[in-house]
Design a protein around this motif. Structure first.
Motif, PDB file in Angstrom:
ATOM      1  N   GLU A 253      -2.134  -5.696   7.406  1.00 36.56           N
ATOM      2  CA  GLU A 253      -3.215  -5.996   8.354  1.00 36.56           C
ATOM      3  C   GLU A 253      -3.808  -4.749   8.979  1.00 36.56           C
ATOM      4  OE1 GLU A 253      -3.957  -8.613  12.461  1.00 36.56           O
ATOM      5  OE2 GLU A 253      -2.028  -8.700  11.401  1.00 36.56           O
ATOM      6  N   HIS A 254      -2.968  -3.753   9.309  1.00 39.53           N
ATOM      7  CA  HIS A 254      -3.428  -2.621  10.112  1.00 39.53           C
ATOM      8  C   HIS A 254      -3.493  -1.298   9.344  1.00 39.53           C
ATOM      9  CE1 HIS A 254      -3.293  -4.895  13.900  1.00 39.53           C
ATOM     10  NE2 HIS A 254      -2.177  -5.433  13.441  1.00 39.53           N
ATOM     11  N   GLN A 255      -2.777  -1.162   8.245  1.00 41.35           N
ATOM     12  CA  GLN A 255      -2.785   0.076   7.466  1.00 41.35           C
ATOM     13  C   GLN A 255      -2.909  -0.238   5.979  1.00 41.35           C
ATOM     14  OE1 GLN A 255       0.979   1.694   9.342  1.00 41.35           O
ATOM     15  NE2 GLN A 255      -0.275   3.542   9.472  1.00 41.35           N
ATOM     16  N   PRO A 256      -4.037  -0.794   5.571  1.00 40.36           N
ATOM     17  CA  PRO A 256      -4.175  -1.211   4.163  1.00 40.36           C
ATOM     18  C   PRO A 256      -4.074  -0.070   3.165  1.00 40.36           C
ATOM     19  CG  PRO A 256      -6.280  -1.352   5.341  1.00 40.36           C
ATOM     20  CD  PRO A 256      -5.224  -1.115   6.369  1.00 40.36           C
ATOM     21  N   SER A 257      -4.478   1.141   3.554  1.00 39.23           N
ATOM     22  CA  SER A 257      -4.360   2.254   2.606  1.00 39.23           C
ATOM     23  C   SER A 257      -2.899   2.597   2.348  1.00 39.23           C
ATOM     24  CB  SER A 257      -5.117   3.481   3.133  1.00 39.23           C
ATOM     25  OG  SER A 257      -4.544   3.957   4.342  1.00 39.23           O
ATOM     26  N   LYS A 258      -2.071   2.513   3.388  1.00 37.62           N
ATOM     27  CA  LYS A 258      -0.642   2.751   3.197  1.00 37.62           C
ATOM     28  C   LYS A 258      -0.041   1.693   2.289  1.00 37.62           C
ATOM     29  CE  LYS A 258       2.145   3.791   6.677  1.00 37.62           C
ATOM     30  NZ  LYS A 258       2.994   3.628   7.892  1.00 37.62           N
ATOM     31  N   LEU A 259      -0.371   0.429   2.536  1.00 31.39           N
ATOM     32  CA  LEU A 259       0.169  -0.634   1.704  1.00 31.39           C
ATOM     33  C   LEU A 259      -0.261  -0.470   0.251  1.00 31.39           C
ATOM     34  CD1 LEU A 259       1.756  -3.328   1.667  1.00 31.39           C
ATOM     35  CD2 LEU A 259      -0.447  -4.476   1.851  1.00 31.39           C
ATOM     36  N   ALA A 260      -1.511  -0.063   0.034  1.00 31.78           N
ATOM     37  CA  ALA A 260      -1.989   0.139  -1.332  1.00 31.78           C
ATOM     38  C   ALA A 260      -1.197   1.240  -2.030  1.00 31.78           C
ATOM     39  CB  ALA A 260      -3.476   0.477  -1.321  1.00 31.78           C
ATOM     40  N   ALA A 261      -0.890   2.319  -1.306  1.00 35.26           N
ATOM     41  CA  ALA A 261      -0.098   3.402  -1.894  1.00 35.26           C
ATOM     42  C   ALA A 261       1.327   2.945  -2.184  1.00 35.26           C
ATOM     43  CB  ALA A 261      -0.099   4.603  -0.959  1.00 35.26           C
ATOM     44  N   ILE A 262       1.914   2.161  -1.269  1.00 40.12           N
ATOM     45  CA  ILE A 262       3.274   1.662  -1.466  1.00 40.12           C
ATOM     46  C   ILE A 262       3.360   0.770  -2.698  1.00 40.12           C
ATOM     47  CG2 ILE A 262       4.988   0.076  -0.502  1.00 40.12           C
ATOM     48  CD1 ILE A 262       4.260   1.180   2.264  1.00 40.12           C
ATOM     49  N   GLU A 263       2.390  -0.120  -2.827  1.00 32.80           N
ATOM     50  CA  GLU A 263       2.427  -1.097  -3.913  1.00 32.80           C
ATOM     51  C   GLU A 263       1.838  -0.562  -5.214  1.00 32.80           C
ATOM     52  OE1 GLU A 263       4.052  -3.687  -3.750  1.00 32.80           O
ATOM     53  OE2 GLU A 263       4.320  -4.075  -1.620  1.00 32.80           O
ATOM     54  N   GLY A 264       1.147   0.582  -5.174  1.00 34.16           N
ATOM     55  CA  GLY A 264       0.536   1.129  -6.379  1.00 34.16           C
ATOM     56  C   GLY A 264      -0.747   0.431  -6.769  1.00 34.16           C
ATOM     57  N   TYR A 265      -1.479  -0.093  -5.775  1.00 33.90           N
ATOM     58  CA  TYR A 265      -2.736  -0.792  -6.042  1.00 33.90           C
ATOM     59  C   TYR A 265      -3.893   0.199  -6.007  1.00 33.90           C
ATOM     60  CZ  TYR A 265      -0.146  -5.115  -5.046  1.00 33.90           C
ATOM     61  OH  TYR A 265       0.764  -6.141  -5.076  1.00 33.90           O
ATOM     62  N   TRP A 266      -4.563   0.350  -7.124  1.00 37.87           N
ATOM     63  CA  TRP A 266      -5.746   1.215  -7.186  1.00 37.87           C
ATOM     64  C   TRP A 266      -7.038   0.414  -7.111  1.00 37.87           C
ATOM     65  CZ3 TRP A 266      -5.087   6.286  -6.670  1.00 37.87           C
ATOM     66  CH2 TRP A 266      -3.834   6.822  -6.971  1.00 37.87           C
ATOM     67  N   GLU A 267      -6.974  -0.848  -7.434  1.00 37.33           N
ATOM     68  CA  GLU A 267      -8.174  -1.683  -7.500  1.00 37.33           C
ATOM     69  C   GLU A 267      -8.099  -2.779  -6.447  1.00 37.33           C
ATOM     70  OE1 GLU A 267     -10.414  -4.741 -10.627  1.00 37.33           O
ATOM     71  OE2 GLU A 267      -8.588  -3.649 -11.215  1.00 37.33           O
ATOM     72  N   THR A 268      -9.179  -2.948  -5.682  1.00 38.01           N
ATOM     73  CA  THR A 268      -9.276  -4.053  -4.739  1.00 38.01           C
ATOM     74  C   THR A 268      -9.596  -5.325  -5.510  1.00 38.01           C
ATOM     75  OG1 THR A 268     -10.071  -2.567  -2.997  1.00 38.01           O
ATOM     76  CG2 THR A 268     -10.479  -4.918  -2.703  1.00 38.01           C
ATOM     77  N   ARG A 269      -8.702  -6.312  -5.405  1.00 38.88           N
ATOM     78  CA  ARG A 269      -8.865  -7.515  -6.213  1.00 38.88           C
ATOM     79  C   ARG A 269      -7.962  -8.617  -5.682  1.00 38.88           C
ATOM     80  NH1 ARG A 269      -5.201  -6.887 -11.630  1.00 38.88           N
ATOM     81  NH2 ARG A 269      -4.930  -9.106 -11.183  1.00 38.88           N
ATOM     82  N   PRO A 270      -8.303  -9.881  -5.961  1.00 37.08           N
ATOM     83  CA  PRO A 270      -7.368 -10.968  -5.675  1.00 37.08           C
ATOM     84  C   PRO A 270      -6.290 -11.031  -6.747  1.00 37.08           C
ATOM     85  CG  PRO A 270      -9.366 -11.833  -6.648  1.00 37.08           C
ATOM     86  CD  PRO A 270      -9.594 -10.346  -6.471  1.00 37.08           C
ATOM     87  N   ASP A 271      -5.301 -11.860  -6.489  1.00 32.82           N
ATOM     88  CA  ASP A 271      -4.253 -12.086  -7.481  1.00 32.82           C
ATOM     89  C   ASP A 271      -3.634 -10.770  -7.970  1.00 32.82           C
ATOM     90  OD1 ASP A 271      -2.668 -13.836  -8.869  1.00 32.82           O
ATOM     91  OD2 ASP A 271      -3.964 -13.906 -10.639  1.00 32.82           O
ATOM     92  N   GLN A 272      -3.219  -9.939  -6.994  1.00 33.71           N
ATOM     93  CA  GLN A 272      -2.611  -8.655  -7.340  1.00 33.71           C
ATOM     94  C   GLN A 272      -1.249  -8.867  -8.001  1.00 33.71           C
ATOM     95  OE1 GLN A 272      -3.797  -5.675  -7.239  1.00 33.71           O
ATOM     96  NE2 GLN A 272      -5.092  -5.289  -5.464  1.00 33.71           N
TER      97      GLN A 272
END
Length: 472
Positions: A253-272
């Motif tokens: 909710e508050h640090q989406p860039s951190k969560l993306a780095a933790i999870e390895g998400y490079w693309e904004t998308r549903p159904d990750q």
């Protein structure tokens, strides 16, 4: 890689805090463990609890002292390496650090001496009260430090003046910022787990020694310590998994860039997907050798599958956190957490079947898991701090704008000095603590026996004229 003053200052702070955090992570839980031991001794009068207390309090004293020293060194760097950070955010951060000194440090300093040296000098109730207050003081210290760091992660209750300085508009919001409750619970549970793993490892090690040597001392105390450690692990390790998930939801909710780095998400998308393994590469904005379970990422984050989860592509490259450390640090932390759960549940099952002391496999597993709490704390802290980059106060103050106006050569010199001094001092301290642990609870508190070639009191019975150097 350009080793400028900014990078070297970050490396220096990372180095010193990596040493420092190991000791609070241990002493917070150990202080509570000592309070429980003394309370049980007062209640049952069972000597094993007293022996364990007198054994572990020596280790607590050394660890506490090393934590204080490393904490003081670390705080000096705010002035030497991060003066701009203090100048700009001192109106918010300064009071939180001051409250830590005025409450926790003064409380610990007032009663630590009684706790360490007052066992035979004050009454039982006063000594027990001192132990409890020191344990409370360590928790209060964690409260204020986590509040200050959490405000840097999810800043709230402030405004920025025209000259760039931060001022608090609502200290309640500053203290209880959005990430503070989950992070405080996560850190306290990590401290209890770290202590339980060390106590369990030391106890299991001595029980393994006793299997080879029936006369090995401290068997009863080691059994008590192991059962207590197993009980704590069996309860706290699964709870830590729940609290860690809570922290992840706050980051979403508050640090989406951190969560993306933790999870390895490079693309904004549903159904990750849920990415189990990969090698993040910021240069190509993708993961190499990725192993993932499709569609499970949204489920883990408690997000509807048709709702998009932000990826790193939503940020300019300069605003993306370095992904490798958060990605692998998180997986190390979670992997060790699952092993802790397995250790606690296996130990509880063996304890209920009255077979825990007769299982060499479990005892060896407990010994091997001894350092895992420290490793998990370091991994989690690196996830937290590196995942916040390039911000020192998330979203409002860049790390590059918080560094002191110093030369890279100056920082390199101080970093080298820290590495050398820490290698000597803390290695010696750690080795001495390990030596105390190896001696065992009975050896640590047993007074030396009188020499057998002379009867007790022989010196008092000697004739004065036989004393060496007597002028008569």
């Amino acid at each position: 890689m350009d080793f400028d003053a900014l990078l070297l200052s970050r490396m220096q702070f990372a180095f010193t805090i990596a040493f420092h955090i190991l000791f609070p992570a241990f002493t917070i839980g150990l202080a509570a463990f000592l309070a429980v031991l003394e309370g049980l001794w007062l209640w049952t009068k069972r000597d094993a609890f007293k022996t364990l207390y007198l054994f572990w309090i020596k280790i607590f004293a050394l660890s506490f002292g090393m934590g204080v020293v490393s904490g003081v060194v670390m705080s000096y760097q705010f002035g030497t390496n991060w003066s701009e950070f203090i100048r700009l955010t001192g109106g918010v951060i300064g009071p939180l650090l001051a409250y830590e000194v005025l409450t926790a440090f003064f409380l610990e300093a007032s009663f630590l001496g009684v706790m360490l040296f007052g066992w035979s000098r004050v009454g039982n109730k006063l000594h027990f009260l001192s132990t409890v207050l020191v344990a409370i003081g360590t928790t209060i210290s964690a409260f204020w430090i986590l509040s200050a760091n959490s405000w840097m992660q999810t800043p709230a209750g402030f405004e920025i003046l025209p000259d760039g300085r931060f001022v608090a508009t609502d200290f309640w919001q500053v203290i209880f910022n959005p990430s503070f409750p989950s992070r405080l619970a996560h850190m306290l549970l990590a401290a209890f787990l770290t202590t339980a793993l060390v106590v369990g490892a030391v106890s299991a090690w001595h029980l393994l020694k006793a299997r080879r040597n029936p006369h090995h001392p401290g068997v009863v105390e080691s059994r008590v310590g192991l059962v207590m450690a197993i009980g704590l692990l069996a309860v706290v390790a699964p709870l830590q998994l729940v609290v860690g998930h809570w922290s992840g939801e706050v980051a979403h909710e508050h640090q989406p860039s951190k969560l993306a780095a933790i999870e390895g998400y490079w693309e904004t998308r549903p159904d990750q997907p849920l990415i189990l393994f990969g090698i993040p590469d910021r240069r190509v904005q993708d993961n190499h050798f990725e192993v993932a379970i499709p569609g499970l990422g949204n489920v883990v984050q408690n997000v509807p599958r048709d709702e998009a989860i932000t990826g790193l592509d939503a940020y300019a490259v300069a605003d993306q956190p370095p992904p490798v450390i958060p990605f692998f640090g998180f997986r190390i932390m979670v992997g060790l957490g699952l092993l802790m759960i397995a250790l606690g549940l296996w130990g509880a099952w063996l304890t209920l079947r009255m077979k825990v002391f007769a299982s060499p496999a479990f005892l060896r597993f407990a010994v091997a898991m001894g350092p895992s709490g420290f490793i998990a704390v370091l991994a989690g802290w690196m996830v937290t701090e590196v995942g916040r980059q390039p911000w020192v106060v998330y979203g409002v103050l860049r790390t590059a704008d918080a560094v002191s106006p110093v030369l890279a050569s100056q920082v390199a010199t101080s970093l080298t000095a820290y590495v050398v001094v820490y290698a000597i001092v803390f290695t010696a301290g750690a080795l001495f603590i390990l030596r105390l642990m190896a001696e065992g609870p009975v050896a640590a508190v047993t007074e030396p026996e009188p020499r057998q070639d002379r009867p007790p009191g022989w010196a008092l019975a000697k004739a004065p004229e036989d004393a060496p150097g007597d002028p008569s």
